[in-house]
Every structure is written in C-alpha cells, then in structure tokens.
Design a protein around this motif. Structure first.
Motif, PDB file in Angstrom:
ATOM      1  N   GLY A 189       6.800 -17.310   9.878  1.00  0.00           N
ATOM      2  CA  GLY A 189       6.786 -16.942   8.473  1.00  0.00           C
ATOM      3  C   GLY A 189       7.446 -15.584   8.337  1.00  0.00           C
ATOM      4  N   TYR A 190       7.595 -15.122   7.102  1.00  0.00           N
ATOM      5  CA  TYR A 190       8.237 -13.824   6.932  1.00  0.00           C
ATOM      6  C   TYR A 190       7.861 -13.203   5.594  1.00  0.00           C
ATOM      7  CZ  TYR A 190      11.600 -16.174   3.832  1.00  0.00           C
ATOM      8  OH  TYR A 190      12.167 -16.880   2.808  1.00  0.00           O
ATOM      9  N   VAL A 191       7.962 -11.866   5.571  1.00  0.00           N
ATOM     10  CA  VAL A 191       7.827 -11.072   4.361  1.00  0.00           C
ATOM     11  C   VAL A 191       9.164 -10.372   4.157  1.00  0.00           C
ATOM     12  CG1 VAL A 191       6.730  -9.063   3.311  1.00  0.00           C
ATOM     13  CG2 VAL A 191       5.345 -10.725   4.549  1.00  0.00           C
ATOM     14  N   LYS A 192       9.775 -10.587   3.006  1.00  0.00           N
ATOM     15  CA  LYS A 192      11.067  -9.943   2.715  1.00  0.00           C
ATOM     16  C   LYS A 192      10.824  -8.705   1.864  1.00  0.00           C
ATOM     17  CE  LYS A 192      15.782 -10.791   1.125  1.00  0.00           C
ATOM     18  NZ  LYS A 192      15.933  -9.484   0.473  1.00  0.00           N
ATOM     19  N   ILE A 193      11.154  -7.564   2.428  1.00  0.00           N
ATOM     20  CA  ILE A 193      11.013  -6.282   1.738  1.00  0.00           C
ATOM     21  C   ILE A 193      12.399  -5.825   1.317  1.00  0.00           C
ATOM     22  CG2 ILE A 193      10.245  -3.888   1.970  1.00  0.00           C
ATOM     23  CD1 ILE A 193       8.345  -4.857   4.193  1.00  0.00           C
ATOM     24  N   SER A 194      12.519  -5.360   0.105  1.00  0.00           N
ATOM     25  CA  SER A 194      13.810  -4.882  -0.381  1.00  0.00           C
ATOM     26  C   SER A 194      14.339  -3.776   0.527  1.00  0.00           C
ATOM     27  CB  SER A 194      13.671  -4.327  -1.801  1.00  0.00           C
ATOM     28  OG  SER A 194      13.245  -5.334  -2.684  1.00  0.00           O
ATOM     29  N   GLY A 195      15.664  -3.848   0.792  1.00  0.00           N
ATOM     30  CA  GLY A 195      16.299  -2.779   1.542  1.00  0.00           C
ATOM     31  C   GLY A 195      16.104  -2.818   3.033  1.00  0.00           C
ATOM     32  N   MET A 196      15.711  -3.958   3.609  1.00  0.00           N
ATOM     33  CA  MET A 196      15.654  -4.059   5.064  1.00  0.00           C
ATOM     34  C   MET A 196      17.057  -3.954   5.654  1.00  0.00           C
ATOM     35  SD  MET A 196      12.523  -4.372   6.240  1.00  0.00           S
ATOM     36  CE  MET A 196      12.656  -5.128   7.851  1.00  0.00           C
ATOM     37  N   ALA A 200       0.814  -1.216   0.000  1.00  0.00           N
ATOM     38  CA  ALA A 200       0.000   0.000   0.000  1.00  0.00           C
ATOM     39  C   ALA A 200       0.849   1.269   0.000  1.00  0.00           C
ATOM     40  CB  ALA A 200      -0.934   0.005   1.211  1.00  0.00           C
ATOM     41  N   VAL A 201       2.013   1.236   0.684  1.00  0.00           N
ATOM     42  CA  VAL A 201       2.843   2.441   0.748  1.00  0.00           C
ATOM     43  C   VAL A 201       3.926   2.452  -0.326  1.00  0.00           C
ATOM     44  CG1 VAL A 201       2.428   2.705   3.220  1.00  0.00           C
ATOM     45  CG2 VAL A 201       4.461   1.457   2.445  1.00  0.00           C
ATOM     46  N   GLY A 202       3.923   1.435  -1.199  1.00  0.00           N
ATOM     47  CA  GLY A 202       4.824   1.446  -2.344  1.00  0.00           C
ATOM     48  C   GLY A 202       6.155   0.764  -2.161  1.00  0.00           C
ATOM     49  N   MET A 203       6.334  -0.018  -1.102  1.00  0.00           N
ATOM     50  CA  MET A 203       7.592  -0.745  -0.936  1.00  0.00           C
ATOM     51  C   MET A 203       7.617  -1.969  -1.847  1.00  0.00           C
ATOM     52  SD  MET A 203       8.365  -0.614   3.162  1.00  0.00           S
ATOM     53  CE  MET A 203       8.297   0.919   4.091  1.00  0.00           C
ATOM     54  N   TYR A 232      13.082  -0.385   1.835  1.00  0.00           N
ATOM     55  CA  TYR A 232      12.539  -0.110   3.166  1.00  0.00           C
ATOM     56  C   TYR A 232      13.183   1.123   3.796  1.00  0.00           C
ATOM     57  CZ  TYR A 232      11.534  -0.789   8.144  1.00  0.00           C
ATOM     58  OH  TYR A 232      11.157  -0.611   9.441  1.00  0.00           O
ATOM     59  N   PHE A 233      14.521   1.157   3.851  1.00  0.00           N
ATOM     60  CA  PHE A 233      15.197   2.259   4.521  1.00  0.00           C
ATOM     61  C   PHE A 233      15.233   3.535   3.687  1.00  0.00           C
ATOM     62  CE2 PHE A 233      16.903  -0.831   7.615  1.00  0.00           C
ATOM     63  CZ  PHE A 233      16.684  -0.105   8.768  1.00  0.00           C
ATOM     64  N   ALA A 234      14.726   3.461   2.453  1.00  0.00           N
ATOM     65  CA  ALA A 234      14.613   4.679   1.647  1.00  0.00           C
ATOM     66  C   ALA A 234      13.300   5.407   1.905  1.00  0.00           C
ATOM     67  CB  ALA A 234      14.726   4.327   0.158  1.00  0.00           C
ATOM     68  N   GLN A 235      12.430   4.787   2.696  1.00  0.00           N
ATOM     69  CA  GLN A 235      11.102   5.358   2.960  1.00  0.00           C
ATOM     70  C   GLN A 235      11.114   6.223   4.217  1.00  0.00           C
ATOM     71  OE1 GLN A 235       8.895   4.665   0.498  1.00  0.00           O
ATOM     72  NE2 GLN A 235      10.665   3.521  -0.307  1.00  0.00           N
ATOM     73  N   PRO A 236      10.202   7.190   4.298  1.00  0.00           N
ATOM     74  CA  PRO A 236      10.101   7.990   5.528  1.00  0.00           C
ATOM     75  C   PRO A 236       9.691   7.120   6.715  1.00  0.00           C
ATOM     76  CG  PRO A 236       8.257   8.451   4.054  1.00  0.00           C
ATOM     77  CD  PRO A 236       9.234   7.617   3.279  1.00  0.00           C
ATOM     78  N   VAL A 237       9.956   7.619   7.907  1.00  0.00           N
ATOM     79  CA  VAL A 237       9.700   6.842   9.129  1.00  0.00           C
ATOM     80  C   VAL A 237       8.252   6.403   9.222  1.00  0.00           C
ATOM     81  CG1 VAL A 237       9.633   6.965  11.643  1.00  0.00           C
ATOM     82  CG2 VAL A 237      11.625   7.824  10.414  1.00  0.00           C
TER      83      VAL A 237
END
Length: 358
Positions: A62-69, A27-30, A84-89
């Motif tokens: 289980g897990y969800v792998k998001i790019s840039g964790m 939803a937030v575009g990650m 992930y770390f490119a997104q605002p807090v």
C-alpha cells in the motif's frame, strides 16, 4: 474462511503501517493526497477533505502519497509550503519513520497478546507410542520439567534420555542399564517417574528412547514477563531477518529459503487452519519483518528516505534529487531481485513440496 482471515490479517498490517505515515504527515502539517490499500489504479475510491482513499488491484502492499515527494512536482501555490521536501529534516524523519515504527509496535502488541493469553511454549508430551517404556506412565499434555535433573527444550531432554545406554553392543529393543528420572507437571501437580529407555535401531540417529513425541505445552505469562518474551522474540527475528538478507546475496541455499508476500500469505492461511494463536504469532513476526525490512537504507524503502534525510542534515544542504534517483536504482533492483526469488520459491512450494505447515 482461512483465505478471508489471512487477507484481513495482511490488509490490517499494511493499513497500520501506512497509517503510521499518514498520521505523522497530518500531524506535522504535510499535505496527504492519497491513502491506498494495495498498488495500482484505485478500483474503489472516495475523497474526504484533501485526501483520496482507495483500494488498488495489486495486493502486494500500500502507499501514502504526500505532496512534493518529488521536488520537481508542480504544486498549486497553497500546497507548496506543505510539500514533503519543503519541510525540515526532522519532520521528514518523523513521517518516514512512523511507518516502520507502527509495524514494530503492532508486532510487539501481537506477540505480547500471544505470550500473555496463550503462553510461552514449553516442552511437553505429545503422542505416546503403544507398548513403549513411556506407555501407561506419561500422558499427552504432560509438561516436561526435567530428565535426570536437567531442564530445557526437547534437544536438552533428548540428550539426557539417550545418555542411558544398553550394554554394548546395543541390540534393537534392549533396555538401558540405568533408568531415567522424569519429572512432569500434570493437572497443576508435579510428579516424578522412573522409566528405563529402550534402544531403537530404526531411529535416526539410533538411540535409546522412552517412546513419546515432543509437543509444545503453552504456559500463560504475567504481563511483565510477556513483554520480556516479546522483546526477546523480536530481537531474534530482527537479527535473523538482517542476516538472511545478507546471506541471500551470496548463498544459493539462503535464496532457496526466501519467501515473498505470496508465501507469507499462504503460510498464514494454513496456520489459521491449524491454530488461531499460531497465526497471531506469525502475523506478529510478519509485521516485525515488514518494519525491519523497510528500514534498510535503500530507496524506495523507508530506510532509503531516512538515509538521505540524515545525509542532508549532516551535509548541511539538500541532496540533489538526481543523485537520489540514480541511487534508487540499486534499491529497486534489490527489491525486485528479492521479490522474484521469493515468488519463484513460493510457486515451487505451492505446486510441489509445500510450505511445511502441519
């Protein structure tokens, strides 16, 4: 069949928790790379769009792998802006908090269904002992309203009954000098009986008794009251969960009572054999515990990510990843410690003293 139903129940709780993370990230575009039920290399997998879905071999989560964790992760240029770390807090908080939130909402839904369709447990009459004062008067399934005008749970009612005493010194089998006034609900009608308790020298503790066992009688609630009972139950479970984790670190007795996912699965399986409704209640409690435990402020738990994101927001600049890595060692050790203690206890229960499920 109970093995399969327990497995499906646990898998559903895990999927819904991870679905919270997954849906929020989308939803937030990650960029979501993987969605896995269970840990380990995927045994079965398929790709849909940019995400690989699969089933791992270790049924412990289980897990969800998001790019840039991991900010050191090398990403293709087209994916870097969605890391992930490119997104605002605030986006990171939404994504991480969505997992525990999903578990808590699932718990609320399951507990609401339990109270609305099965009912709130009330004190009732179970087995009636032959030749006892209650024999021929009380019936299994009667809902106990009051004893001598006092209403409440089994402890309150038992206290009211034992208040009727024999002439001292009491002798086994003697009748109390006064009768108890027992009010029950039977077939939708309220009925009152006068029954004289009998002293039982073999009871622990020794006391006067009417000669029946307590058993829950469930009273279905309206939708609004069911919400209130669900929230009250959730608050009790939450406070108990938090206090138990604290006691585990300092109390050997609390450590002996700790259970792992293995024990939770086995209790669920045996509860399914006993009662489907009780299993539904138990799954609600487990889902709530999953949500609450994940909010503890230690990496790799969700609460650890929330803690460091909030710290970054307050600090005004990013926290060095090396600092988070060093701090995560504490969280990993705590998780492994709790899992080891719980698994050891569960093995002991499976091979010896059991889980205490009827």
């Amino acid at each position: 069949m109970s093995w399969l139903l327990a497995f499906i129940g646990f898998a559903a709780l895990i999927i819904l928790h991870e679905l919270g993370h997954f849906s929020a990230a989308k939803a937030v575009g990650m960029r979501v790379e993987k969605f896995s039920l269970f840990f380990g290399p995927m045994l079965v997998k398929w790709r849909r769009g940019e995400t690989v879905y699969g089933l791992g071999p270790i049924p412990l989560g289980g897990y969800v792998k998001i790019s840039g964790m991991n900010p050191r992760e090398e990403l293709p240029p087209e994916a870097a802006s969605r890391a992930y770390f490119a997104q605002p807090v605030w986006k990171r908080l939404v994504v991480i908090g969505a997992g525990p939130a999903a578990s808590i909402l699932v718990a609320l839904a399951l507990l609401w269904a339990f109270f609305a369709f099965h009912g709130e447990p009330k004190a009732g009459v179970g087995r009636v002992e032959p030749a006892s004062p209650a024999a021929g008067v009380l019936r299994p399934g009667d809902r106990l309203i009051a004893v001598d005008g006092r209403s409440g749970g089994p402890d309150v009612l038992s206290t009211a009954i034992r208040a009727h005493k024999c002439t001292p010194p009491p002798i086994d089998g003697c009748l109390a000098t006064s009768a108890a006034h027992v009010t029950v609900l039977r077939d939708g009608r309220q009925r009152s009986f006068t029954i004289t308790p009998r002293y039982d020298a073999e009871a622990k503790p020794r006391r006067t008794r009417l000669g029946f066992e307590f058993a829950p009688v469930y009273v279905a609630q309206n939708p609004v009251d069911a919400v209130g009972s669900s929230v009250s139950t959730m608050w009790g479970v939450t406070t108990a969960t938090v206090s138990t984790i604290g006691r585990v670190l300092f109390s050997s007795k609390a450590r002996k009572q700790t259970s792992s996912v293995v024990g939770a699965y086995e209790v669920t399986r045996r509860t399914i054999e006993f009662s489907g409704w009780e299993a539904l209640f138990l799954l609600g409690v487990i889902s709530l515990s999953l949500g609450v435990l994940n909010l503890f402020p230690f990496l790799p738990l969700d609460g650890g990510h929330i803690f460091w994101a909030l710290t970054e927001k307050i600090r005004g600049r990013a926290i060095p990843f090396a600092v988070m890595e060093r701090a995560s060692v504490i969280g990993v050790m705590l998780v492994l410690f709790l899992f080891f203690i719980g698994l050891t206890n569960d093995i002991d229960r499976i091979t010896g003293r059991g889980f205490g499920v009827p």
